[in-house]
Motif scaffolding. Sequence first.
Motif, PDB file in Angstrom:
ATOM      1  N   SER A 186      80.714  11.923 -28.235  1.00  8.59           N
ATOM      2  CA  SER A 186      81.389  12.666 -27.185  1.00  8.59           C
ATOM      3  C   SER A 186      81.083  12.025 -25.838  1.00  8.59           C
ATOM      4  O   SER A 186      80.022  11.406 -25.666  1.00  8.59           O
ATOM      5  CB  SER A 186      80.893  14.111 -27.191  1.00  8.59           C
ATOM      6  N   ARG A 187      82.030  12.166 -24.910  1.00  4.14           N
ATOM      7  CA  ARG A 187      81.770  11.639 -23.569  1.00  4.14           C
ATOM      8  C   ARG A 187      80.785  12.539 -22.823  1.00  4.14           C
ATOM      9  O   ARG A 187      80.001  12.089 -22.015  1.00  4.14           O
ATOM     10  CB  ARG A 187      83.074  11.517 -22.785  1.00  4.14           C
ATOM     11  N   ALA A 188      80.838  13.851 -23.124  1.00  4.90           N
ATOM     12  CA  ALA A 188      79.924  14.784 -22.460  1.00  4.90           C
ATOM     13  C   ALA A 188      78.503  14.601 -23.029  1.00  4.90           C
ATOM     14  O   ALA A 188      78.331  14.378 -24.220  1.00  4.90           O
ATOM     15  CB  ALA A 188      80.399  16.215 -22.693  1.00  4.90           C
ATOM     16  N   ARG A 189      77.515  14.691 -22.169  1.00  2.01           N
ATOM     17  CA  ARG A 189      76.138  14.531 -22.601  1.00  2.01           C
ATOM     18  C   ARG A 189      75.712  15.761 -23.405  1.00  2.01           C
ATOM     19  O   ARG A 189      76.050  16.888 -23.049  1.00  2.01           O
ATOM     20  CB  ARG A 189      75.235  14.377 -21.369  1.00  2.01           C
ATOM     21  N   ALA A 190      74.991  15.541 -24.512  1.00  8.56           N
ATOM     22  CA  ALA A 190      74.584  16.662 -25.361  1.00  8.56           C
ATOM     23  C   ALA A 190      73.561  17.536 -24.636  1.00  8.56           C
ATOM     24  O   ALA A 190      72.773  17.057 -23.821  1.00  8.56           O
ATOM     25  CB  ALA A 190      74.001  16.147 -26.664  1.00  8.56           C
ATOM     26  N   MET A 191      73.623  18.827 -24.953  1.00 13.47           N
ATOM     27  CA  MET A 191      72.702  19.785 -24.359  1.00 13.47           C
ATOM     28  C   MET A 191      71.807  20.312 -25.483  1.00 13.47           C
ATOM     29  O   MET A 191      72.208  20.335 -26.634  1.00 13.47           O
ATOM     30  CB  MET A 191      73.592  20.887 -23.779  1.00 13.47           C
ATOM     31  N   THR A 192      70.588  20.716 -25.144  1.00 12.09           N
ATOM     32  CA  THR A 192      69.669  21.192 -26.176  1.00 12.09           C
ATOM     33  C   THR A 192      69.499  22.707 -26.104  1.00 12.09           C
ATOM     34  O   THR A 192      69.374  23.265 -25.018  1.00 12.09           O
ATOM     35  CB  THR A 192      68.288  20.514 -26.027  1.00 12.09           C
ATOM     36  N   VAL A 193      69.551  23.350 -27.265  1.00 14.67           N
ATOM     37  CA  VAL A 193      69.205  24.771 -27.359  1.00 14.67           C
ATOM     38  C   VAL A 193      68.180  24.902 -28.482  1.00 14.67           C
ATOM     39  O   VAL A 193      68.373  24.357 -29.571  1.00 14.67           O
ATOM     40  CB  VAL A 193      70.436  25.655 -27.667  1.00 14.67           C
ATOM     41  N   GLU A 194      67.075  25.600 -28.197  1.00 17.94           N
ATOM     42  CA  GLU A 194      66.040  25.790 -29.204  1.00 17.94           C
ATOM     43  C   GLU A 194      66.180  27.194 -29.800  1.00 17.94           C
ATOM     44  O   GLU A 194      66.241  28.182 -29.072  1.00 17.94           O
ATOM     45  CB  GLU A 194      64.663  25.586 -28.567  1.00 17.94           C
ATOM     46  N   VAL A 195      66.265  27.245 -31.123  1.00 24.24           N
ATOM     47  CA  VAL A 195      66.529  28.502 -31.823  1.00 24.24           C
ATOM     48  C   VAL A 195      65.270  28.924 -32.579  1.00 24.24           C
ATOM     49  O   VAL A 195      64.726  28.138 -33.355  1.00 24.24           O
ATOM     50  CB  VAL A 195      67.690  28.317 -32.823  1.00 24.24           C
ATOM     51  N   VAL A 196      64.827  30.157 -32.350  1.00 23.77           N
ATOM     52  CA  VAL A 196      63.668  30.666 -33.078  1.00 23.77           C
ATOM     53  C   VAL A 196      64.085  31.943 -33.781  1.00 23.77           C
ATOM     54  O   VAL A 196      64.529  32.903 -33.141  1.00 23.77           O
ATOM     55  CB  VAL A 196      62.481  30.959 -32.127  1.00 23.77           C
ATOM     56  N   SER A 197      63.957  31.999 -35.095  1.00 23.33           N
ATOM     57  CA  SER A 197      64.262  33.242 -35.800  1.00 23.33           C
ATOM     58  C   SER A 197      63.008  34.103 -35.857  1.00 23.33           C
ATOM     59  O   SER A 197      61.912  33.614 -36.090  1.00 23.33           O
ATOM     60  CB  SER A 197      64.802  32.947 -37.199  1.00 23.33           C
ATOM     61  N   LEU A 198      63.206  35.392 -35.596  1.00 23.97           N
ATOM     62  CA  LEU A 198      62.108  36.364 -35.596  1.00 23.97           C
ATOM     63  C   LEU A 198      62.500  37.493 -36.541  1.00 23.97           C
ATOM     64  O   LEU A 198      63.628  37.558 -37.004  1.00 23.97           O
ATOM     65  CB  LEU A 198      61.901  36.920 -34.176  1.00 23.97           C
ATOM     66  N   ASP A 199      61.568  38.417 -36.797  1.00 19.75           N
ATOM     67  CA  ASP A 199      61.890  39.595 -37.613  1.00 19.75           C
ATOM     68  C   ASP A 199      62.389  40.715 -36.698  1.00 19.75           C
ATOM     69  O   ASP A 199      61.595  41.348 -36.038  1.00 19.75           O
ATOM     70  CB  ASP A 199      60.659  40.105 -38.353  1.00 19.75           C
ATOM     71  N   TRP A 200      63.628  41.077 -36.563  1.00 16.26           N
ATOM     72  CA  TRP A 200      64.814  40.476 -37.091  1.00 16.26           C
ATOM     73  C   TRP A 200      65.759  40.299 -35.933  1.00 16.26           C
ATOM     74  O   TRP A 200      66.624  41.123 -35.697  1.00 16.26           O
ATOM     75  CB  TRP A 200      65.407  41.364 -38.186  1.00 16.26           C
ATOM     76  N   LYS A 201      65.542  39.237 -35.227  1.00 10.79           N
ATOM     77  CA  LYS A 201      66.354  38.913 -34.048  1.00 10.79           C
ATOM     78  C   LYS A 201      66.258  37.416 -33.804  1.00 10.79           C
ATOM     79  O   LYS A 201      65.431  36.730 -34.411  1.00 10.79           O
ATOM     80  CB  LYS A 201      65.861  39.693 -32.821  1.00 10.79           C
ATOM     81  N   TRP A 202      67.121  36.922 -32.908  1.00  8.75           N
ATOM     82  CA  TRP A 202      67.155  35.486 -32.608  1.00  8.75           C
ATOM     83  C   TRP A 202      66.742  35.248 -31.167  1.00  8.75           C
ATOM     84  O   TRP A 202      67.221  35.919 -30.256  1.00  8.75           O
ATOM     85  CB  TRP A 202      68.564  34.938 -32.814  1.00  8.75           C
ATOM     86  N   LEU A 203      65.878  34.253 -30.975  1.00  6.20           N
ATOM     87  CA  LEU A 203      65.505  33.826 -29.628  1.00  6.20           C
ATOM     88  C   LEU A 203      66.136  32.463 -29.378  1.00  6.20           C
ATOM     89  O   LEU A 203      65.985  31.540 -30.192  1.00  6.20           O
ATOM     90  CB  LEU A 203      63.977  33.741 -29.502  1.00  6.20           C
ATOM     91  N   PHE A 204      66.885  32.350 -28.275  1.00  8.18           N
ATOM     92  CA  PHE A 204      67.491  31.066 -27.902  1.00  8.18           C
ATOM     93  C   PHE A 204      66.864  30.598 -26.595  1.00  8.18           C
ATOM     94  O   PHE A 204      66.956  31.287 -25.576  1.00  8.18           O
ATOM     95  CB  PHE A 204      69.005  31.212 -27.735  1.00  8.18           C
ATOM     96  N   ILE A 205      66.220  29.433 -26.635  1.00  9.02           N
ATOM     97  CA  ILE A 205      65.592  28.877 -25.438  1.00  9.02           C
ATOM     98  C   ILE A 205      66.456  27.717 -24.946  1.00  9.02           C
ATOM     99  O   ILE A 205      66.850  26.852 -25.725  1.00  9.02           O
ATOM    100  CB  ILE A 205      64.161  28.384 -25.737  1.00  9.02           C
TER     101      ILE A 205
END
Length: 289
Positions: A118-137
Motif C-alpha cells: 500500500s502507498r499509505a504507511r501501515a499503522m500499529t494497533v495492539e490487541v489484548v484479550s481479557l476476560d471478557w473484553k478487548w483492549l486496543f492500544i
Amino acid sequence: MTAPPRLGSVPALCLLALVGCRSGVLDPAGPIAAGERSLLFNSLAIMLMIVIPVIVMAIGFAWWFRASNERAKHLPKWAYSGRLELLVWSIPALAIIFLGGIGWIGSHEYDPPKPIASRARAMTVEVVSLDWKWLFIYPEQGIATVNRLVLPVGVPVRFRITSATVMNSFFVPQLGSQIYAMAGMDSTLHLRADRPGRYRGLSAHYSGEGFADMDFIAQAVPPAAFAQFVAAARGQGPALDWPGFVALNKQSTDVTPYSYRAVQPRLYDIIVARSGAPVSETAHDGREH
Ligand SMILES: [Cu+2]
C-alpha cells in the motif's frame, strides 16, 4: 389437498438463507476478506465439479437401469474398463491439484504476518484479550480503547495480538482472517478496511461464561475522522498504566466501550512478557508459585 409448492418460491428461499450472510465473511470490506471470499468460492466451485456430476450420475444410472428399461444391457461378467478407470481417477486427482494449488497460493497471498502492499504507511494497533473484553492500544497515538476499535479507511493496520488471560480469537469477519490471542504470544495480523462502516468484531473462540458478550465494534472512518477520534480520546478518560491494567484485567462482562487518554509506553510488551501474571496476582491465594 394442499397446493404443491411453486418453483418461484425456491429462489426466494435461497435469498432468505443468504440474508444472514450480509455483514459477514461474504460481505468483505477490505482486500484480505475479499481475497478470502474468492478463495472460498473458488474452492466451492472446484468441489462442485465433482459433486454435481456424481449427483446427476447417481440419479441417471438409477433411472437408466430401472427394471422396465429393456434397452439397458445386463452384463454380469463385465469387470474392467481402462477408459472408465482413467475417468474416475483423473477427475478427483485434478480436483486435489486445483484445491491444493489455490490453497497454497492463497495461504501465501493472505499470510497474516505479510504486510499489505500500500502507498499509505501501515499503522500499529495492539490487541489484548481479557476476560471478557478487548483492549486496543494505539502505541503511535498514545491512547487505548476498550471494546471499540476505530480504524482509518485505506490505511493498512498491523495488529499485534496477545491475551492477558486464557486463549481467545480476534476476528472481524468483514475484514478477514481470525487470529488466536494467547498469553505470552505476540501474533501479527495485517488487515485493511477499504470502505467506511461499522463492522462486528468478536472472539471466535469459546473461553468461558462471559464469552458470549465479548464482542466489539470495528469502526472504519475516513482519515480526518480518525484524527478527530484520536484528539477526542486524548481529552477524556483515565490514563492506562500497569496498576490500571491489573484493575482492568479483573473479570467483567458486557463492558460499554470507553477510552484511555494516555497509555504507559511499551505496556503491550510488558503484558506479553508477564504472560498471564495478572491473573495469579489478582486471584492469588497460595495455589500458584
Ligand atoms: Cu478454537
